[in-house]
Design a protein around this motif. Structure first.
Motif, mmCIF file in Angstrom:
data_model
loop_
_atom_site.group_PDB
_atom_site.id
_atom_site.type_symbol
_atom_site.label_atom_id
_atom_site.label_comp_id
_atom_site.label_asym_id
_atom_site.label_seq_id
_atom_site.Cartn_x
_atom_site.Cartn_y
_atom_site.Cartn_z
ATOM 1 N N LYS A 260 0.866 -1.192 -0.060
ATOM 2 C CA LYS A 260 -0.055 0.016 0.135
ATOM 3 C C LYS A 260 0.876 1.124 0.103
ATOM 4 O O LYS A 260 1.984 1.422 0.612
ATOM 5 C CB LYS A 260 -0.884 0.074 1.136
ATOM 6 C CG LYS A 260 -2.041 -0.977 1.027
ATOM 7 C CD LYS A 260 -2.933 -0.864 2.417
ATOM 8 C CE LYS A 260 -3.914 -1.861 2.369
ATOM 9 N NZ LYS A 260 -5.068 -1.805 3.195
ATOM 10 N N CYS A 261 0.435 2.206 -0.470
ATOM 11 C CA CYS A 261 1.079 3.466 -0.631
ATOM 12 C C CYS A 261 0.166 4.606 -0.383
ATOM 13 O O CYS A 261 -1.035 4.641 -0.345
ATOM 14 C CB CYS A 261 1.614 3.756 -2.222
ATOM 15 S SG CYS A 261 0.596 3.952 -3.464
ATOM 16 N N SER A 262 0.796 5.436 0.284
ATOM 17 C CA SER A 262 0.020 6.539 0.708
ATOM 18 C C SER A 262 1.074 8.223 1.111
ATOM 19 O O SER A 262 2.222 7.962 0.763
ATOM 20 C CB SER A 262 -0.450 6.523 2.346
ATOM 21 O OG SER A 262 0.299 6.332 3.112
ATOM 22 N N ALA A 263 0.279 9.080 1.014
ATOM 23 C CA ALA A 263 1.317 10.319 1.132
ATOM 24 C C ALA A 263 2.026 10.530 2.408
ATOM 25 O O ALA A 263 3.183 10.857 2.647
ATOM 26 C CB ALA A 263 0.383 11.564 1.223
ATOM 27 N N GLU A 264 1.322 9.600 3.472
ATOM 28 C CA GLU A 264 2.179 9.560 4.649
ATOM 29 C C GLU A 264 3.319 8.803 4.670
ATOM 30 O O GLU A 264 4.408 9.079 5.443
ATOM 31 C CB GLU A 264 1.387 8.988 5.988
ATOM 32 C CG GLU A 264 -0.088 10.002 6.231
ATOM 33 C CD GLU A 264 -0.977 9.920 5.380
ATOM 34 O OE1 GLU A 264 -1.284 9.018 4.208
ATOM 35 O OE2 GLU A 264 -1.870 10.811 5.369
ATOM 36 N N LYS A 265 3.393 7.623 3.940
ATOM 37 C CA LYS A 265 4.582 6.754 3.606
ATOM 38 C C LYS A 265 5.631 7.424 2.796
ATOM 39 O O LYS A 265 6.708 6.944 2.668
ATOM 40 C CB LYS A 265 3.990 5.464 3.109
ATOM 41 C CG LYS A 265 3.315 4.664 4.204
ATOM 42 C CD LYS A 265 3.064 3.304 3.634
ATOM 43 C CE LYS A 265 2.457 2.608 4.639
ATOM 44 N NZ LYS A 265 1.778 1.236 4.275
ATOM 45 N N ASN A 266 5.200 8.550 2.030
ATOM 46 C CA ASN A 266 6.106 9.313 0.871
ATOM 47 C C ASN A 266 6.504 8.223 -0.037
ATOM 48 O O ASN A 266 7.634 8.166 -0.693
ATOM 49 C CB ASN A 266 7.481 9.741 1.740
ATOM 50 C CG ASN A 266 7.198 11.037 2.727
ATOM 51 O OD1 ASN A 266 6.219 11.761 2.385
ATOM 52 N ND2 ASN A 266 7.721 11.010 3.699
ATOM 53 N N ASN A 267 5.667 7.210 -0.475
ATOM 54 C CA ASN A 267 5.721 6.553 -1.558
ATOM 55 C C ASN A 267 4.789 6.626 -2.562
ATOM 56 O O ASN A 267 4.530 5.538 -3.427
ATOM 57 C CB ASN A 267 6.047 4.755 -1.102
ATOM 58 C CG ASN A 267 4.608 4.716 -0.392
ATOM 59 O OD1 ASN A 267 3.535 5.635 -0.325
ATOM 60 N ND2 ASN A 267 4.708 3.271 -0.021
ATOM 61 N N VAL A 268 4.307 7.783 -2.702
ATOM 62 C CA VAL A 268 3.418 8.217 -3.891
ATOM 63 C C VAL A 268 4.241 9.229 -4.899
ATOM 64 O O VAL A 268 4.985 9.878 -4.312
ATOM 65 C CB VAL A 268 2.216 8.377 -3.599
ATOM 66 C CG1 VAL A 268 1.518 7.539 -2.624
ATOM 67 C CG2 VAL A 268 2.240 9.811 -2.708
ATOM 68 N N PHE A 269 3.585 9.333 -6.246
ATOM 69 C CA PHE A 269 4.066 10.497 -6.896
ATOM 70 C C PHE A 269 3.634 11.556 -6.275
ATOM 71 O O PHE A 269 2.428 11.872 -5.891
ATOM 72 C CB PHE A 269 3.630 10.376 -8.566
ATOM 73 C CG PHE A 269 3.859 8.932 -9.194
ATOM 74 C CD1 PHE A 269 5.219 8.630 -9.019
ATOM 75 C CD2 PHE A 269 2.883 8.008 -9.861
ATOM 76 C CE1 PHE A 269 5.552 7.512 -9.704
ATOM 77 C CE2 PHE A 269 3.359 6.795 -10.023
ATOM 78 C CZ PHE A 269 4.578 6.541 -10.204
ATOM 79 N N THR A 270 4.413 12.657 -6.061
ATOM 80 C CA THR A 270 4.061 14.096 -5.414
ATOM 81 C C THR A 270 3.688 14.938 -6.373
ATOM 82 O O THR A 270 3.023 15.843 -5.927
ATOM 83 C CB THR A 270 5.283 14.357 -4.773
ATOM 84 O OG1 THR A 270 6.573 14.644 -5.503
ATOM 85 C CG2 THR A 270 5.737 13.475 -3.657
ATOM 86 N N GLU A 271 4.277 15.096 -7.558
ATOM 87 C CA GLU A 271 3.979 16.208 -8.727
ATOM 88 C C GLU A 271 2.568 15.950 -9.339
ATOM 89 O O GLU A 271 1.812 14.834 -9.458
ATOM 90 C CB GLU A 271 4.836 16.283 -9.653
ATOM 91 C CG GLU A 271 6.196 16.375 -9.266
ATOM 92 C CD GLU A 271 7.271 16.622 -10.643
ATOM 93 O OE1 GLU A 271 7.134 17.617 -11.289
ATOM 94 O OE2 GLU A 271 8.186 15.781 -10.692
ATOM 95 N N GLY A 272 1.980 17.119 -9.535
ATOM 96 C CA GLY A 272 0.781 17.324 -10.128
ATOM 97 C C GLY A 272 0.817 16.904 -11.653
ATOM 98 O O GLY A 272 1.648 17.251 -12.274
ATOM 99 N N CYS A 273 -0.515 16.470 -12.164
ATOM 100 C CA CYS A 273 -0.530 15.949 -13.596
ATOM 101 C C CYS A 273 -0.581 17.074 -14.625
ATOM 102 O O CYS A 273 -0.238 17.044 -15.538
ATOM 103 C CB CYS A 273 -1.625 14.908 -13.776
ATOM 104 S SG CYS A 273 -1.262 13.733 -12.631
ATOM 105 N N GLU A 274 -1.343 18.160 -14.073
ATOM 106 C CA GLU A 274 -1.408 19.496 -15.033
ATOM 107 C C GLU A 274 -0.585 19.911 -15.612
ATOM 108 O O GLU A 274 -0.048 20.125 -16.752
ATOM 109 C CB GLU A 274 -2.243 20.319 -14.093
ATOM 110 C CG GLU A 274 -3.216 21.558 -15.130
ATOM 111 C CD GLU A 274 -4.230 22.238 -14.486
ATOM 112 O OE1 GLU A 274 -4.173 23.407 -14.733
ATOM 113 O OE2 GLU A 274 -5.088 21.636 -13.593
ATOM 114 N N LYS A 275 0.583 20.336 -14.618
ATOM 115 C CA LYS A 275 2.037 20.693 -15.027
ATOM 116 C C LYS A 275 2.675 19.822 -15.817
ATOM 117 O O LYS A 275 3.182 19.978 -17.010
ATOM 118 C CB LYS A 275 2.683 21.133 -13.754
ATOM 119 C CG LYS A 275 4.033 21.788 -14.212
ATOM 120 C CD LYS A 275 4.682 22.055 -12.995
ATOM 121 C CE LYS A 275 6.338 22.735 -13.172
ATOM 122 N NZ LYS A 275 6.909 23.105 -12.119
#
Length: 225
Positions: free
Chosen positions: A162-177
Motif C-alpha cells: 500500500k502507498c500513501s502520502a504519509e509513507k512518502n511512496n507516492v508520486f508527488t507532482e501534479g499531472c496538470e503541469k
C-alpha cells in the motif's frame, strides 16, 4: 527581359505550389503522428481528437487544391486556375483562423484548461497518472487530490504494498503541469508548420491569379500573331 520575367514567375509558381503540397502532406502526417503518439498516454479526449481530424481534413484539402492549381496551369486552363483560387481563399481564411486559435490555445491558461478537462475524467486521469508518474491535478499537497492505485510506483503495484502520502511512496507532482509540458511542443510544431503553409499558400493564390492573367495575354498574343 519578358522571357526572363516569365521564367522567374513560373519558377516561383512551381516552387510555391510544391511547398504547399509538401506542407499539406507534412501537416497531415504530423497530425496522424501526434494522434498515434498521444493516444497511449491517455491525453487524447474527444475534443482533441476532433481538432486533429479537422487538421488532417484541412491538410488534405490543401494538398488537393495545390494539385488542382498545378493541373490548371499545365493544362493552360485560365478558368480552372481562377476557380481553384476562389475555392482556396476561404480555406486559407479557415487555416489562418485555426492558426490564431491554436496560438491562443498554446498559452498557459487555455492549454491548462484543456489539461484540466482531461484530468477531470477519471479514466484519463488514471492513464495520465500512470504514464506521467504524477498524482492528481496539483499534486498530493492539494487537499482535493485522491491518492489512487495509479499514484503509486509500478513496483509497489506489483508487490501489492500500500502507498500513501504519509509513507512518502507516492508520486508527488501534479499531472496538470506535467501534461502541459508534454503537450506544448506538439502545439508549437503544429503552429510552425501551419504558419509556413498559410504564408506560402496565400503567395500561391496570388501567383495563380497572375499566371491566369499571363495565360490570357499569351492567348491574345497568339491570336494577334
Amino acid at each position: 527581359d519578358l522571357e526572363k520575367m516569365t521564367f522567374c514567375l513560373s519558377a516561383c509558381f512551381y516552387i510555391n505550389t510544391a511547398i504547399v503540397m509538401l506542407g499539406g502532406v507534412g501537416l497531415a502526417g504530423f497530425c496522424v503522428l501526434m494522434l498515434r503518439s498521444l493516444s497511449p498516454f491517455g491525453v487524447v479526449d474527444n475534443t482533441m481528437t476532433s481538432y486533429i481530424v479537422v487538421g488532417i481534413v484541412a491538410s488534405i484539402f490543401t494538398f488537393l487544391i495545390a494539385l488542382a492549381i498545378l493541373a490548371g496551369y499545365l493544362s493552360k486552363s485560365r478558368c480552372m486556375l481562377y476557380f481553384v483560387a476562389i475555392i482556396a481563399l476561404p480555406i486559407w481564411v479557415f487555416q489562418v483562423s485555426a492558426l490564431v486559435w491554436m496560438g491562443t490555445q498554446a498559452t498557459g491558461t487555455q492549454l491548462g484548461q484543456h489539461t484540466g478537462h482531461a484530468i477531470q475524467n477519471e479514466y484519463f486521469l488514471d492513464k495520465i497518472q500512470k504514464n506521467f508518474e504524477c498524482c492528481g491535478a496539483n499534486g498530493i499537497t492539494d487537499p482535493e487530490t485522491k491518492v489512487t492505485a495509479t499514484c503509486c510506483p509500478a513496483q509497489l503495484q506489483d508487490t501489492g504494498e500500500k502507498c500513501s502520502a504519509e509513507k512518502n511512496n507516492v508520486f508527488t507532482e501534479g499531472c496538470e503541469k506535467k501534461l502541459y509540458q508534454f503537450l506544448i511542443p506538439f502545439y508549437n510544431v503544429t503552429i510552425s508548420i501551419l504558419f509556413i503553409v498559410c504564408l506560402v499558400q496565400i503567395l500561391t493564390i496570388v501567383l495563380t491569379c497572375v499566371m491566369a492573367r499571363a495565360l490570357k495575354e499569351e492567348t491574345y498574343q497568339k491570336l494577334r500573331d
